[in-house]
Design a protein around this motif. Structure first.
Motif, short mmCIF file in Angstrom:
data_model
loop_
_atom_site.label_atom_id
_atom_site.label_comp_id
_atom_site.label_asym_id
_atom_site.label_seq_id
_atom_site.Cartn_x
_atom_site.Cartn_y
_atom_site.Cartn_z
N THR A 76 -12.64 -8.73 50.86
CA THR A 76 -12.28 -8.02 51.53
C THR A 76 -13.47 -6.91 51.18
OG1 THR A 76 -11.83 -5.79 50.11
CG2 THR A 76 -9.93 -6.78 52.52
N GLN A 77 -14.38 -7.35 50.06
CA GLN A 77 -15.79 -6.69 49.99
C GLN A 77 -16.84 -6.81 50.42
OE1 GLN A 77 -16.96 -9.07 45.85
NE2 GLN A 77 -18.53 -7.54 45.57
N PHE A 78 -17.23 -7.57 51.30
CA PHE A 78 -17.76 -7.79 52.34
C PHE A 78 -17.41 -8.03 54.20
CE2 PHE A 78 -18.74 -10.36 48.85
CZ PHE A 78 -19.44 -10.10 48.07
N LYS A 79 -18.28 -6.76 54.61
CA LYS A 79 -18.01 -6.77 56.14
C LYS A 79 -18.91 -8.24 57.06
CE LYS A 79 -17.38 -1.67 56.14
NZ LYS A 79 -18.09 -1.62 55.10
N THR A 80 -19.06 -8.86 56.21
CA THR A 80 -18.99 -10.29 56.63
C THR A 80 -18.58 -11.44 56.45
OG1 THR A 80 -21.53 -10.82 55.32
CG2 THR A 80 -22.03 -9.35 57.21
N VAL A 81 -18.56 -12.14 57.01
CA VAL A 81 -18.54 -13.83 57.00
C VAL A 81 -18.97 -14.38 56.94
CG1 VAL A 81 -16.95 -15.67 57.17
CG2 VAL A 81 -16.12 -13.17 58.04
N ASN A 82 -19.25 -15.46 55.71
CA ASN A 82 -20.50 -15.99 55.03
C ASN A 82 -19.64 -18.04 55.35
OD1 ASN A 82 -22.92 -15.20 53.58
ND2 ASN A 82 -21.16 -13.23 53.74
N PHE A 83 -20.50 -18.54 55.56
CA PHE A 83 -19.99 -20.11 55.01
C PHE A 83 -21.24 -20.90 54.31
CE2 PHE A 83 -18.56 -18.54 59.26
CZ PHE A 83 -17.08 -19.42 59.34
N SER A 84 -21.10 -22.03 54.08
CA SER A 84 -22.08 -22.56 53.25
C SER A 84 -22.11 -23.87 52.84
CB SER A 84 -22.34 -21.72 51.33
OG SER A 84 -24.14 -22.71 51.19
N ILE A 85 -22.07 -24.95 53.79
CA ILE A 85 -22.02 -26.10 53.57
C ILE A 85 -23.34 -27.30 52.70
CG2 ILE A 85 -21.03 -28.45 55.13
CD1 ILE A 85 -20.63 -26.54 57.12
N LYS A 86 -22.39 -27.99 51.91
CA LYS A 86 -23.41 -28.37 51.36
C LYS A 86 -23.11 -29.95 51.08
CE LYS A 86 -23.29 -23.97 47.93
NZ LYS A 86 -24.75 -23.78 47.48
N TRP A 87 -24.60 -30.76 51.41
CA TRP A 87 -24.57 -32.37 51.43
C TRP A 87 -24.88 -32.70 50.08
CZ3 TRP A 87 -24.99 -29.06 55.77
CH2 TRP A 87 -24.00 -29.25 57.02
N ARG A 88 -24.54 -33.32 49.28
CA ARG A 88 -25.10 -33.44 48.29
C ARG A 88 -25.33 -35.03 47.77
NH1 ARG A 88 -21.85 -29.19 46.06
NH2 ARG A 88 -23.83 -27.83 45.25
N LYS A 89 -26.09 -35.89 47.56
CA LYS A 89 -26.27 -37.05 46.88
C LYS A 89 -27.52 -37.23 45.85
CE LYS A 89 -28.29 -40.51 49.71
NZ LYS A 89 -28.87 -41.20 50.91
N PRO A 90 -27.33 -38.52 45.80
CA PRO A 90 -28.02 -38.82 43.62
C PRO A 90 -29.51 -38.79 44.56
CG PRO A 90 -26.40 -40.21 44.07
CD PRO A 90 -25.93 -39.87 45.37
N LEU A 91 -30.48 -37.67 44.18
CA LEU A 91 -31.53 -37.63 44.02
C LEU A 91 -32.73 -38.61 43.37
CD1 LEU A 91 -34.24 -35.18 44.15
CD2 LEU A 91 -33.82 -34.72 42.00
N THR A 92 -33.36 -38.79 44.24
CA THR A 92 -34.41 -40.11 44.99
C THR A 92 -36.23 -38.90 45.13
OG1 THR A 92 -33.83 -41.26 46.52
CG2 THR A 92 -32.91 -42.13 44.60
N VAL A 93 -36.81 -40.18 45.23
CA VAL A 93 -37.83 -39.01 45.93
C VAL A 93 -38.26 -39.34 47.38
CG1 VAL A 93 -40.89 -39.76 45.91
CG2 VAL A 93 -39.47 -39.57 43.84
N LYS A 94 -37.98 -40.86 47.78
CA LYS A 94 -37.58 -40.64 48.87
C LYS A 94 -36.03 -40.18 49.61
CE LYS A 94 -36.76 -44.97 52.21
NZ LYS A 94 -35.67 -44.32 52.83
N ASP A 95 -35.39 -39.82 49.29
CA ASP A 95 -33.85 -39.24 49.76
C ASP A 95 -34.73 -38.23 50.07
OD1 ASP A 95 -32.34 -41.11 50.39
OD2 ASP A 95 -31.62 -41.66 48.74
N ALA A 96 -34.51 -37.43 48.78
CA ALA A 96 -35.67 -35.63 49.34
C ALA A 96 -36.50 -35.23 49.74
CB ALA A 96 -36.36 -35.38 48.02
N ALA A 97 -37.71 -36.04 49.91
CA ALA A 97 -38.97 -36.40 51.23
C ALA A 97 -37.68 -35.96 52.36
CB ALA A 97 -39.93 -37.05 50.71
N GLU A 98 -37.24 -36.54 52.80
CA GLU A 98 -36.34 -37.10 53.96
C GLU A 98 -35.82 -36.38 54.32
OE1 GLU A 98 -35.94 -42.32 54.68
OE2 GLU A 98 -34.44 -41.67 53.77
#
Length: 425
Positions: free
Chosen positions: A19-41
């Motif tokens: 009840t701390q906030f008057k809003t509802v917050n969503f956060s969806i996080k997609w993760r995969k191993p970090l590479t230069v090519k994947d980071a750019a895409e």
């Protein structure tokens, strides 16, 4: 703090009723191993998905609809943490219970579903003109680092001490990799993200946990997925390096990179947090008080602890003529800590600052999500009291031990073309 269930293999839903906030917050996080090519895409992908989708083809239509939903905020972003690249969808909306129209939350969840599963495709792939536009935006973002000399110097230092390693890979990839992106390759990256990434879904607000869980399971139809193996990142460099780069500029940027065996989640992690605070993390620290205040050698001077990579950075803005003296004074502060020259005031102020920072972060819904997301893999329930107790138990002898384990790997100095000789002459 959050209750967690697995709604598909590799897909976790975390809900916190508050009840701390008057809003509802969503956060969806997609993760995969970090590479230069994947980071750019994925950086370009987050931009493309941010501005339109299959239902709202134009950005203006999308933004107008968000305004109709009582100013709901929705945005995609890309970032990195440790060896992971993350694409995140953050949403903040008003809580239905404060409105006469109590179906806004359902409309927002429908919009989340649309933004994720119904992208703006033309002939089953992203629109070429939109892809090219967002590629240019990401390229400009990468190029902007060159204009910010402090960020540029930090990037160069990490490239020197951890080449081709997650520590030096940008969350935006590289300009060459961004240029190589096509609508076909970006569409492939999208499907890979949706179907293969590890996913964490967060909900925080005054909600009915069972009801919101049912709605999200029905709306977010992610399939089972297997863990993606990490590539073999190169080992740490061992030799000490000195690099002096010259550009058209006045103020010098002195950046020093140290390594430590202590990383996030290790038993000694709280000790390293206190060490960094006393060393250079705050305005009462040794580096700030001696390099900037006592010796007047720097416009700014501080240290930071990159715990996921086991690195400590010291950064300062100095006159080029003060380079050698500044390095000497910084090293003197590390030697002082090795020798136990640490006051109770430095210790107590640091412990108080860490506690205050944590409390301040938890004052926002996004902060609570991010802190839980970071600490959830430690195998214990997160609490402020637990961490305050760990910091309280850190002694001067502990900090001596942490200081003795620090190893200087590189000094990087960015200065003007007319500056004098470097510190090694």
């Amino acid at each position: 703090m959050f209750s967690t269930i697995e709604i598909a293999k590799g897909v976790s839903l975390h809900i916190r009723q508050s009840t701390q906030f008057k809003t509802v917050n969503f956060s969806i996080k997609w993760r995969k191993p970090l590479t230069v090519k994947d980071a750019a895409e994925r950086s370009v992908l987050s931009n493309v998905m941010q501005h339109s989708n299959g239902k709202f083809k134009k950005s203006a239509e999308f933004r107008s609809y968000l305004d109709d939903l009582y100013g709901t905020v929705m945005y995609f972003d890309a970032s990195k943490r440790a060896n992971d690249h993350t694409v995140v969808l953050n949403v903040e909306t008003v809580n239905d219970q404060y409105l006469a129209d109590n179906k806004v939350l359902d409309d927002v969840i429908d919009l989340i579903q649309t933004a994720i599963f119904n992208p703006n495709f033309e002939n089953d792939q992203f629109v070429s003109s939109i892809v090219e536009r967002e590629k240019e935006m990401v390229i400009q973002r990468i190029q902007s680092i060159f204009d910010d000399k402090t960020r540029y110097a930090h990037q160069r230092l990490t490239q020197i001490i951890r080449p081709n390693h997650p520590a030096s890979i940008s969350a935006n990839g590289s300009i060459d990799e961004v240029k190589n992106i096509t609508p076909e390759s970006l569409t492939k990256a999208y499907h890979s993200m949706i179907n293969e990434d590890k996913i964490d879904i967060y909900v925080l607000g005054d909600v009915d946990e069972k009801a919101i869980q049912e709605k999200l399971v029905n709306a977010l139809t992610f399939k089972d997925r297997e863990p993606i193996p990490y590539p073999d990142y190169p080992e740490s460099k061992a030799e000490k390096e000195y690099t002096n780069e010259k550009q058209d500029m006045n103020q010098g940027k002195l950046h020093m990179g140290y390594s430590t065996p202590v990383k996030f989640g290790d038993d000694d992690y709280p000790k390293m947090q206190i060490f960094n605070g006393v060393f250079g993390g705050y305005a009462h620290s040794k580096i700030f008080m001696n390099v900037r205040e006592r010796e007047s050698l720097a416009y700014y001077a501080s240290s930071s602890y990159s715990s996921h990579y086991g690195l400590v950075y010291v950064v300062s803005g100095i006159e080029p003529a003060n380079e050698k003296k500044a390095i000497d004074v910084i090293e003197e502060q590390l030697d002082a800590m090795k020798n136990g020259e640490i006051s109770d005031l430095e210790m107590n102020q640091t412990k108080a600052m860490l506690g205050n920072q944590l409390k301040e972060a938890l004052d926002s819904a996004r902060g609570q999500i991010d802190i839980f997301d970071q600490y959830k893999d430690l195998g214990e329930e997160f609490s402020i009291d637990t961490w305050k107790e760990r910091w309280k138990n850190v002694t001067k002898e502990d900090l001596q031990e942490m200081a003795s384990q620090l190893k200087l790997e590189a000094v990087y100095f960015l200065s003007g073309k007319e500056s004098g000789q470097d510190a090694n002459n």
